[in-house]
Structures are given as C-alpha cells and as structure tokens.
Scaffold this active site. Structure first.
Site, short mmCIF file in Angstrom:
data_model
loop_
_atom_site.label_atom_id
_atom_site.label_comp_id
_atom_site.label_asym_id
_atom_site.label_seq_id
_atom_site.Cartn_x
_atom_site.Cartn_y
_atom_site.Cartn_z
CB CYS A 165 -36.80 -10.37 -36.39
SG CYS A 165 -36.93 -8.62 -36.71
CG HIS A 176 -40.09 -6.51 -35.36
ND1 HIS A 176 -39.75 -7.78 -35.77
CD2 HIS A 176 -41.25 -6.65 -34.65
CE1 HIS A 176 -40.64 -8.64 -35.35
NE2 HIS A 176 -41.57 -8.00 -34.67
#
Length: 599
Positions: A100, A156
């Site tokens: 990610c 994130h």
C-alpha cells in the site's frame, strides 16, 4: 423511441457461457457508434477554448487481478466497473507496487518509492514517518492549474504531524482515515500499538460517522462533492476506498448482510463476505458516474480506476481476493503482487475501446494526467513517471520499456522488468506465498451481459450518447483481457529461496518456467539494471513505533501526536541532501540500459 424499444429487448434467455448478442443490438451499436464519433468530433472542435477536463481517480484497496469481471471471472459480478472498463482502455500491462504505502506514494509523487524513502513495507499507525514534505504531490500540482482537489477515503502517507495530512498537502478537504485500515462500521483501527478511532473530516475527528458503512460514507461524500462543485472549475476527486481491504483481525471481512446474501451461490463463507465488500465497491463506481452525468460534467471527465497492489488471496492478511492465474499475492514481487487491475475512461481517448498492451506503471499517472489537462512537463519536478497520455489516447508505442518492481536490501528481495524480461531475486515470507491461488471464477456461473446493460454506468453512458460496446465487442475485449497460461512440457520451476528467477513475461505471465540457465546474458543485463537502480536509492525512512502515539493517550483516537508531545518527533524527516544524492530517474536509466546493453 427506437433506442428504448431496443433496450427492452436486451434481457435474453441464458445460454451456457456468455449471453449472445441479438441482431437488433448490433444495429443499435452501429447507430450509437455514429453518435459517439459525432460527439467526439464536436468535443475536439471545442478543445481549444474549453475548460480543463475533470479528473476522477478511484483507488481500490487490495483488489486482485481476478476480482473484476473484465479479466474473465464470472464469480462476483462487477457490472459498473466492467461497463466503464469496456468503454475505455483496459490496461493489461499495468503495474503497481506490491503493497500500500509504497504504491500510494508513487501514485501521488510520480516517483518510485526508492527515490522517496518509501520502499520498505507500510507506514504503521504509531510510526513517526511519512511521505517527505519536500515531495510535491498530485493535488499540489493540479491545484496550481486551478483544480479544486478533494480527497475521500484512505490516506496512509503519514499522519504523525498535521503537515503530513491531506489538507496540508494540496487537498482543500478530506473525509476519511489516516492509517492503513479500519473497521468498516465503527472506524476503529487496532494494531500492535493500540486501539482507537480513525475517521476525520479535515482535521476534526468525525464521530458522527460512527456506525456508517465506510464504502457508503465515501460514496456519499464523493457524490456530494460532485453535486456541489462549480462545473466551470476543474475538479480533481481522489476517491481512495477502504474496500476491499480487510478490517481489524477480530472481524476482517465486513459488508452489509444484504450485499453478502446476493452471492449465496458462493459456498466459501470468507469469499462470500468478500463478494459483499466488492459489490459495494462496484455500486460506488456506478453512483459516482451517475452523479457526474446528472451534474452534466461526465463528458468532460477522465476517470481512472486502479488497485493499489495485488490481491491478498487465500487468507493472506485475513483476506480472500483472487489473482488467478497469476502467481503470488500482495507484498510479493510475483505478478500476482505487482500486476494491477486498472483502466481509464474518457471521451478524450481517441483509441477506445480497447485492451492496451502498453507497459505502464502506477507512477506514470501523475505526468500522464497532468499532460492530459494541459499541464507542461517543465511544471513538474524530476520524476520516474512517464507521460503516457498520447500513447494511450492514440494507441502509440509506450515510452516505457523498463520498470523496477522494488529493491529492499533488508528483506533481500528485488525484481526488475526490461522489455519482456523479468528478473526476480529473493522472496518474501520465506516462500510461503509463492504459489497460485484461486478461485478461478470460470465455472458455476455464467457472465451476465444483461447486468452490464442495466448498470448505472451503462445507463449514464447511454444518456451521454456513448453507450457501452455491443455484446460482440465486449466478448472480444474480455477474451483479450483474460490471462491464460500453459505450462511448457519441460518447464523449469522457479524456487526463489534457492535461485534467481528469469521469466519471459509476455509469453509466461503466470511465471511457470524459469529461464535463468538458458539466457545468462539476459540475466547479466537485468542484474546490471538492478545495480543501476540500487545506486540511486535513498535509505528507507521507516521509524520505530512511538509508544506516545497510543490512542489511549488521545481520547482513544489516532492523531497527529508529534505536534503535541514534549519535544515533538525529531529526526522524523529524511535529510534532503540524502534524498537527492545521485538520483537517476527511470527515463535516464532506460536510456543508459539501451546504450550499455545495445537493447
């Protein structure tokens, strides 16, 4: 009207395999194509004086190659995603990073993670680490062109200080969460550093969203942004879904029960729950496209859909995605970890609909979209990403012939692609996830073309005058976008814990046959290319967990704790001189490889 009468005829009796097109629908296709060509002609005439296109960037989290219908699986219907894909350009040779944070940093900056210190694993919720502040990101570039930039969903890329959060990095607003995952309903994030609520509207904790399903919250917010946007100004909407990432370990797969029950024919309970999560993601795409059409700006949009990495299959990360027939899972350098499900749709694409075999990487989106909306290359910082817009729009040769999947010296893994060749050294998890994982989704259920024609996306495109392709064309596109592999009779299996692996990916996308001993010169060339990349890498910026981030100290919320603790978090930023030392960008390395090895 004639079109309405033809649409009524679209539901037809089921035939094993695929539903076949009728003659009437073929006639409709010819009529609709004439309308589409006229629409594009008019659009091009107005290009010189028209405003910039709007950009809608939809990122699915942990979506596997085989989780979408347009890659050949019949198991979980994705009619909205598929309808948009078949009407645009399906990216068959498109790559992401294996996990990610690195992938999202590449998307936002146009730079490979080895050039921003983001190459090693993900940012943990209690880690004082983020995308370096001297790195400009997509929202900042587009804002300089007059765009109104909105972020919805997952971030994130760091939240230990407010300066690292979305609204201080070019986005005028953000609704969503800062860390890597959360519960879909209560929006809590549990990890080794603590448990706390992680949901924000800009910088404020959004307690009012507690209990509302995350995919619905993000969809409604995206639709609300579209509805209230001034259509005379260009919009950049970054919609980064939680779906289909797993939630907290005590309840990893979550969807409304009615969404799960739609797929009662799936016997595996975990895959059935996953199907409910994917259904809500597909529904979201339909609602966003429908809102764009009702706002009367769909004709001025570029819509990108991409996963952030390969799917976590067979229980990896407590999830049940499918990358079949590709090898590996998320956080591996196999094709199943780095080949991404993606497409782009826009009336501006002159060669659509088609399946693109052009090599492309997630870091190419920034310069590609920047070019598409009229930005100039000299307005961008140096970066690894390459402008793909002309190649995609006009079906020209890709400017990219090389890409680095990753180098991580701590984990002793690396992989590089040059042309059709891929070299892979080492593996993650000591080889535990080096196999092929289903389901394949090819049996037990027919692919229902009627669901495509009745989807919100199909209806929106029909109202726009650019209906989805005919059933014949869809069948042909789907076949071309499917990956099939046949193991050679004398295949040499790759065992990365014991040897280097070399694959001819164009012929062997499933990585069944290790050619390392047959082509030693190619191995040397690709090893030399890896050394070039590694010589330009900056150190990973990861930091140890900071116990002061524990949500129990902050009202059980995840927050930007470094702004509040005594002494802050010194040393959280990488040294700028270290960041910029000896960096060579992808186009430079590509040129060097061609010259040195006469490629």
């Amino acid at each position: 009207s004639t079109k309405k009468s033809l649409r009524v005829l679209s539901p037809r009796p089921a035939v094993p395999g695929l539903r076949l097109p009728s003659v009437l629908l073929t006639m409709e296709e010819k009529h609709s194509r004439a309308i589409q060509f006229l629409f594009i002609f008019i659009l091009e005439l107005s290009t010189a004086t028209s405003k910039s296109p709007h950009i809608i960037l939809i990122v699915a989290d942990d979506l596997g190659w085989n989780d979408v219908g347009f890659h050949g699986s019949n198991q979980i219907p994705t009619p909205n995603i598929d309808s948009l894909a078949y009407s645009g350009i399906i990216l068959q040779n498109y790559y992401v990073d294996p996990i990610c944070t690195p992938s999202r940093s590449a998307l936002m900056t146009g730079k490979h993670p080895i050039h921003t210190g983001m190459q090693r694993y993900v940012i943990k919720a209690a880690e004082p680490h983020g995308l370096p502040l001297d790195q400009r990101i997509m929202a900042q570039y587009f804002s300089e062109l007059g765009f109104k930039s909105h972020a919805v969903g997952k971030w994130h890329l760091g939240h230990h200080s407010a300066k690292h959060t979305p609204t201080q990095r070019g986005f005028i607003q953000h609704t969503g969460y800062w860390a890597g995952k959360e519960d879909y309903f209560d929006h809590s994030n549990q990890n080794q550093a603590g448990w706390g609520y992680d949901f924000r509207r800009n910088m404020s904790v959004a307690w009012s969203d507690y209990g509302n399903y995350a995919t619905d919250v993000f969809t409604n917010e995206a639709v609300n942004i579209i509805n209230h946007h001034d259509a005379e100004e260009p919009l950049f909407l970054y919609l980064a879904h939680l779906a289909v990432h797993s939630a907290n370990t005590y309840s990893p797969l979550q969807a409304p029960q009615d969404a799960i029950d739609r797929h009662s024919y799936i016997k595996d309970e975990n895959r059935r729950k996953f199907s409910g999560m994917l259904y809500k993601l597909d529904e979201s795409v339909g609602k966003v496209v429908d809102a764009l059409n009702k706002k009367k700006i769909l004709q001025d949009c570029i819509i990108v859909f991409t996963t952030d990495n390969g799917g976590p299959a067979a229980g990896f990360d407590l999830n049940h995605a499918s990358n079949w027939p590709l090898r590996g899972v998320k956080d591996t350098l196999w094709e199943g970890g780095v080949r991404g499900a993606s497409f782009v749709w826009s009336p501006l694409l002159k060669s659509a609909p088609r399946v693109s075999k052009q090599m492309m990487n997630i870091q190419d989106w920034l310069p590609t979209l920047f070019s598409a909306v009229g930005g100039k290359s000299n307005q961008l910082d140096n970066m690894d990403g390459m402008d793909m817009w002309d190649a995609l729009s006009r079906n020209k040769e890709s400017p990219r012939n090389l890409m680095l999947h990753n180098i991580d010296e701590e984990r002793l893994i690396s992989a590089v692609r040059v042309g059709e060749w891929k070299l892979m050294k080492g593996t993650t998890y000591n080889g535990a996830w080096d196999s092929w994982y289903g389901p394949d989704g090819r049996s037990g259920r027919d692919y229902n073309l009627t669901e495509l024609h009745e989807s919100k996306v199909a209806n929106a495109l029909a109202k726009l005058g650019v209906p989805i392709p005919s059933d014949d064309k869809i069948v042909a596109l789907r076949k071309e976008a499917d990956v099939t592999c046949k193991k050679p009779a004398k295949a040499s299996p790759c065992k990365p814990t014991q040897q280097v692996c070399l694959f001819k990916i164009d012929e062997d996308p499933c990585e069944l046959n290790n050619l390392v001993f047959k082509f030693p010169d190619i191995v040397r060339t690709l090893e030399g290319t890896l050394r070039m990349f590694n010589s330009t890498a900056v150190p990973p910026g990861n930091k140890p967990i900071d116990p002061r981030a524990d949500p129990k100290f902050w009202g059980y919320t995840w927050t930007n704790w470094c702004d509040f603790v005594s002494g802050g978090c010194p040393g959280a930023e990488l040294d700028k001189d270290e960041m910029e030392r000896n960096i060579l960008w992808d186009h430079q390395i590509q040129s060097m490889v061609r010259q040195k090895y006469k490629l």
